[in-house]
Enzyme design. Sequence first.
Site, PDB file in Angstrom:
ATOM      1  CB  SER A 113     -38.927 -31.255  60.461  1.00 37.36           C
ATOM      2  OG  SER A 113     -38.426 -32.313  59.698  1.00 37.36           O
ATOM      3  CG  HIS A 114     -41.896 -34.102  58.955  1.00 38.78           C
ATOM      4  ND1 HIS A 114     -40.755 -34.174  59.716  1.00 38.78           N
ATOM      5  CD2 HIS A 114     -42.894 -34.590  59.701  1.00 38.78           C
ATOM      6  CE1 HIS A 114     -41.067 -34.713  60.883  1.00 38.78           C
ATOM      7  NE2 HIS A 114     -42.348 -34.965  60.905  1.00 38.78           N
ATOM      8  CG  ASP A 277     -37.553 -33.140  55.824  1.00 44.11           C
ATOM      9  OD1 ASP A 277     -36.491 -32.848  55.250  1.00 44.11           O
ATOM     10  OD2 ASP A 277     -37.712 -33.037  57.051  1.00 44.11           O
ATOM     11  CG  ASP A 279     -35.766 -29.629  58.129  1.00 47.61           C
ATOM     12  OD1 ASP A 279     -36.431 -30.595  57.718  1.00 47.61           O
ATOM     13  OD2 ASP A 279     -35.064 -29.692  59.155  1.00 47.61           O
ATOM     14  CG  ASP A 281     -33.768 -32.889  58.517  1.00 51.71           C
ATOM     15  OD1 ASP A 281     -34.860 -33.035  57.933  1.00 51.71           O
ATOM     16  OD2 ASP A 281     -33.675 -32.625  59.741  1.00 51.71           O
ATOM     17  NE  ARG A 282     -38.047 -36.512  59.239  1.00 50.91           N
ATOM     18  CZ  ARG A 282     -39.020 -37.019  59.973  1.00 50.91           C
ATOM     19  NH1 ARG A 282     -40.011 -37.656  59.407  1.00 50.91           N
ATOM     20  NH2 ARG A 282     -38.995 -36.883  61.289  1.00 50.91           N
ATOM     21  CE  LYS A 376     -33.880 -36.017  60.277  1.00 50.67           C
ATOM     22  NZ  LYS A 376     -34.131 -35.985  61.719  1.00 50.67           N
TER      23      LYS A 376
HETATM   24  C1  G1P Z   1     -39.137 -37.702  64.800  1.00 52.71           C
HETATM   25  C2  G1P Z   1     -38.415 -38.959  64.395  1.00 52.71           C
HETATM   26  C3  G1P Z   1     -36.960 -38.879  64.804  1.00 52.71           C
HETATM   27  C4  G1P Z   1     -36.341 -37.621  64.213  1.00 52.71           C
HETATM   28  C5  G1P Z   1     -37.155 -36.403  64.596  1.00 52.71           C
HETATM   29  C6  G1P Z   1     -36.651 -35.147  63.908  1.00 52.71           C
HETATM   30  O1  G1P Z   1     -39.099 -37.555  66.203  1.00 52.71           O
HETATM   31  O2  G1P Z   1     -39.015 -40.097  64.966  1.00 52.71           O
HETATM   32  O3  G1P Z   1     -36.296 -40.023  64.355  1.00 52.71           O
HETATM   33  O4  G1P Z   1     -35.026 -37.455  64.678  1.00 52.71           O
HETATM   34  O5  G1P Z   1     -38.512 -36.590  64.213  1.00 52.71           O
HETATM   35  O6  G1P Z   1     -36.708 -35.240  62.519  1.00 52.71           O
HETATM   36  P1  G1P Z   1     -40.331 -37.974  67.152  1.00 52.71           P
HETATM   37  O7  G1P Z   1     -41.528 -37.231  66.643  1.00 52.71           O
HETATM   38  O8  G1P Z   1     -40.507 -39.438  66.982  1.00 52.71           O
HETATM   39  O9  G1P Z   1     -39.905 -37.581  68.535  1.00 52.71           O
HETATM   40 ZN    ZN Z   2     -36.604 -32.425  58.687  1.00 50.83          ZN
END
Ligand code: G1P
Ligand code: ZN
Length: 543
Positions: A113-114, A277, A279, A281-282, A376
């Site tokens: 992800s990010h 972000d 990938d 999705d954000r 998302k």
């Molecule tokens: C975090 C975010 C959560 C999201 C996840 C994946 O998870 O808080 O809402 O679904 O990244 O993008 P966390 O690190 O809090 O477990």
């Molecule tokens: Zn992501």
Amino acid sequence: MNVRTVPTTPIEGQRPGTSGLRKKTAVFMEPGYLENFVQSVFDAVGGLDGKSLTVGGDGRYFNKRAIQTILAMAAANGAARVLVGRDGLLSTPAASAVIRARRTEGGLILSASHNPAGKTGDFGIKYNIPAGGPAPESVTEAIYRRSMEIDEYRILDCEDVDLSTVATLRMGGMAVEILDPVAIHAGLMRTLFDFDAIRALFASGFSMRFDAMHAVTGPYARAILEDELGASPGTVVNGEPLPDFGGGHPDPNPVHARGLVDLMMSPEAPDFAAASDGDGDRNMILGRGTYVAPSDSLAVLAANAVLAPGYAGGLAGIARSMPTSRAADRVARKLGIDAFETPTGWKFFGTLLDAGLATLCGEESAGTGSNHVREKDGLWAVLFWLNILARRRDGVKEILAAHWAEYGRDYYTRHDYESVDKDAAEALMADLRRRIPELPGRPAGALTIAAADDFSYRDPVDGSTADAQGVRMVFEENARAVFRLSGTGTDGATLRVYLERYEEGSGELALDPQEVLAGVAAAATEIAGIHARLGRDRPDVRT
Ligand code: G1P
Ligand code: ZN
């Protein structure tokens, strides 16, 4: 070509977290690490014989190498076909769209992800089920159990496949279908949003900036916003996906996308700005002089959903993760539809979407989406906003102000304490949990605790349960604090403290959330003993 069966032994720690297995890139590159996990997935889903699979990632360092390994393993495990994005790229929502449109037996998404990428950054892998969403816990636990008993994996001895052009190639007996990573997702967007209205908006001189943060969404944003909808060339910045994301931290929030926020607060601001972000999705949404908190974004999208053709028939329900503000619930109440509160992580929305109980879902962590896929979707949120702006012909700031005047405002912020000592963070949470029964009625800072619990969830569709999902404290002063530990980090622990306070529509609606929430933050910090326990006197990130 020869199938090699390679003896292996279980590797500790391959239990997927909030969103798949995430580790340091160097860990994933250790011999057998990726192979063990991938074989565990294949075994846990009943083998791959004759099945098809979708594979793609966010383009980060090790993405291409990992895909070649996965292809050779899928071929050795008897897969009939693997669909893979050109150059190994597929945003997370696009992968979900491909799995669903092409009905593959799920997919593997390579992303952290990010989280920063590169040799010293993070890597990740996630299995999504045939419905297109992240595997539920029953499946991730089965994968983990398998990883603890695995004794061999299978891989084909073969050359790498050239993934640079759209074509169908062969690897042993398996077809490798290389897809345009954008096409299926873009096609879906056309069915949901009023592209003509958005085109007319851009044609009228409406200006926008989209920051792809050198991550996966660049090609998607250019194709849809600039080429198809007529946003002026240069609207998309940092549009080339780079293996190290240009050294950045592609998390679209006011800290990591600072430049974009500064631009939007300056006299040179365009009408609208957004970022996505690593990938894809954000999303982050900004108007001239305005930052839209993700919890508010979900509520505004819900309240205006009928303006988008894909949602013109109305919404079945709205789901939000527990730490997300209750702004969306207020809209649901007004619309007379159900509001669902789930644990953190997109995987908990899947059953609600599949059962047709919820149409829109959102998380405070810049995640918004709908039943069009099972992830998302950053660009979807951006297009949804554009659709609303095009139809209302009003600015982001004005739309937000009108929304708050109608529903009231849930002032919101999240304070993160990153890379703190894991034992200390776990002790802090354990202590909070132990004290829950004695908290109601107790003063905290200048506030009084009205109720406290540890959130547990029972899925209304399949009856599965998830306990210990975060400590909630509701204060008598229309405020709430939630505490939980991150399940996506790879370094120590991250404590997330979610803070909110509700203000009626007739009250002061345009204040600075950090100021409004200072008292709630102080109460939360004191009650949890954050400073003493974590040795930190301020959070690293305030979103
Ligand atoms: C975090 C975010 C959560 C999201 C996840 C994946 O998870 O808080 O809402 O679904 O990244 O993008 P966390 O690190 O809090 O477990
Ligand atoms: Zn992501």
